[in-house]
Scaffold this active site. Structure first.
Site, PDB file in Angstrom:
ATOM      1  CG  PHE A  40       3.103   0.893   9.206  1.00  0.00           C
ATOM      2  CD1 PHE A  40       4.482   0.850   9.550  1.00  0.00           C
ATOM      3  CD2 PHE A  40       2.509   1.293  10.333  1.00  0.00           C
ATOM      4  CE1 PHE A  40       5.076   0.606  10.827  1.00  0.00           C
ATOM      5  CE2 PHE A  40       2.881   1.068  11.490  1.00  0.00           C
ATOM      6  CZ  PHE A  40       4.121   0.690  11.736  1.00  0.00           C
ATOM      7  CE1 TYR A  57      -1.601  -0.998   1.324  1.00  0.00           C
ATOM      8  CE2 TYR A  57       0.293  -2.106   0.301  1.00  0.00           C
ATOM      9  CZ  TYR A  57      -0.870  -2.190   0.956  1.00  0.00           C
ATOM     10  OH  TYR A  57      -1.542  -3.360   0.572  1.00  0.00           O
ATOM     11  CG  ASP A 106      -4.750  -1.876   7.801  1.00  0.00           C
ATOM     12  OD1 ASP A 106      -3.620  -1.854   8.601  1.00  0.00           O
ATOM     13  OD2 ASP A 106      -5.775  -2.724   7.466  1.00  0.00           O
ATOM     14  CG  ASP A 141      -5.233  -0.248   2.507  1.00  0.00           C
ATOM     15  OD1 ASP A 141      -5.064  -0.177   3.850  1.00  0.00           O
ATOM     16  OD2 ASP A 141      -5.348  -1.262   2.225  1.00  0.00           O
ATOM     17  CD  GLU A 192      -6.987  -9.887  10.956  1.00  0.00           C
ATOM     18  OE1 GLU A 192      -7.452  -8.669  10.924  1.00  0.00           O
ATOM     19  OE2 GLU A 192      -7.253 -10.955  10.529  1.00  0.00           O
TER      20      GLU A 192
END
Length: 379
Positions: free
Chosen positions: A147, A152, A237, A239, A329
């Site tokens: 995403f 981002y 993720d 990043d 999470e």
């Protein structure tokens, strides 16, 4: 003359008498039949009306079920027979490798198997050549979802370029990038059999909302698209960057990853959701491991069930004005507690160099990119 007339009348009387007798006999027979049935029915209903009715209905249903069951069984048998005929023998080419020793496990410094017989993947616990040979014969396709919402998007280029070097090398891969800034997607040349798929999605003001909506988006696209395009999904993720090989050793029906901050921690230190009012609640005396929300996956079917559960529980909490402590999470950990993963990835597959390098960590395959979280999340 009179005698003949008399005899004719006598025969006529006899004929009519015979007709009357026959008619009476038929009427008597019919009356007794109807009366006997009515009496029998009346007695049965009086004794147990429900049993009588249910027995009749159940018998009828059973007959139908037998027919349907037989048809289904015959259909399944036919389908399975056709599928069996399509199966091919998995034949591996000749390979040279060190013989496994039943009395010398490859690692004794770490847990390599859960109590429910799910392997924990560490360096040295598998032979990638054997696994690649098996998966190549199955012609599997892998989807990698990330995403890139708001700022981002700056991580996408590094993420995909490093994935091309280290992620599922030699296998077919679809990179699924969810973003609200399609025009900012980089133009990257990929090797044959791999493609970049940009999926435009709405943005959200709060990064927490973005984090939680991931489950919903993965669920929806699993149903509409992923199921038709790939066999496995790996959800991570953006990043991050790949720094070492990540291959088919991670694939299983459904897998999770040990959180790098808690893989050595006791249960009481796990940051589960502890509020009983939340759907993500986990009691203090329960829990196997603490799983990272930024790395999970499995077959498309299993990922669909996982994300459906998490999104549904989130919506339940949202309706009660509750937001779980660690957002998606927290719900992922609740799911894995009661739906055990079939494979678990060690922290080699998700690491942050700011945490140092413990001795058990022989390889760091996927590491966090240094960044200012506040600057990225709020723009």
């Amino acid at each position: 003359m009179q005698k003949e007339t008399y005899e004719r009348c006598s025969r006529r009387k006899c004929f009519y008498l015979l007709l009357c007798v026959v008619a009476l006999f038929l009427l008597s027979f019919c009356w007794y039949s109807v009366r006997g049935t009515a009496l029998h029915s009346h007695m049965a209903i009086f004794c147990d009306p429900q049993t009588r009715t249910r027995t009749s209905e159940d018998a009828f249903r059973l007959e139908l079920l037998k027919d349907v069951s037989f048809e289904r069984t015959r259909t399944r048998a036919s389908e399975n027979s056709s599928q069996l005929e399509l199966l091919k023998d998995v034949f591996l080419e000749r390979m040279l490798y060190e013989k496994p020793d039943t009395l010398k496990p490859p690692r004794t410094d770490v847990l390599m198997m859960t109590p429910w017989f799910a392997p924990i993947v560490w360096d040295g616990s598998y032979n990638i050549d054997i696994l690649n040979a098996q998966f190549h014969q199955r012609h599997i396709r892998i989807g990698l979802t990330v995403f890139a919402i708001k700022k981002y998007t700056v991580f996408v280029k590094t993420f995909i370029e490093t994935a091309e070097k280290f992620f599922m090398v030699g296998h077919k891969v679809n990179y699924y990038v969810f973003t609200d800034r399609v025009k900012e997607m980089p133009n990257i040349t990929l090797v044959d059999g791999r493609q970049l798929v940009v999926l435009e999605v709405p943005s959200y003001k709060r990064w927490q909302e973005v984090s939680m909506r991931r489950m919903e988006m993965i669920r929806d696209h699993s149903l509409k698209r992923f199921i038709n395009e790939v066999d496995y999904l790996v959800c991570v993720d953006v990043d991050m960057r790949f720094t070492d090989e990540v291959g088919v050793e991670i694939l299983s029906d459904v897998f999770g990853t040990l959180h790098p901050g808690y893989f050595r921690a006791p249960r009481e230190r796990f940051t589960y959701e502890r509020r009983k009012a939340s759907a993500a609640y986990i009691p203090p005396d329960e829990g196997d491991f603490y799983y990272a929300g930024g790395y999970f996956g499995g077959t498309v079917e299993e990922v669909y069930m996982l994300t459906s559960f998490c999104h549904s529980e989130m919506m339940t909490d949202k309706g009660n004005n509750i937001e779980a402590i660690w957002h998606d999470e927290s719900y992922l950990n609740k799911y894995f507690l009661y739906h055990k993963p079939t494979k678990i990835l060690s922290p080699e597959y998700l690491w942050d160099n700011n945490m140092g390098v413990p001795e058990v960590l022989k390889r760091r395959r996927f590491i966090a990119v240094p960044k200012n979280h506040n600057a990225i999340r709020n723009r």
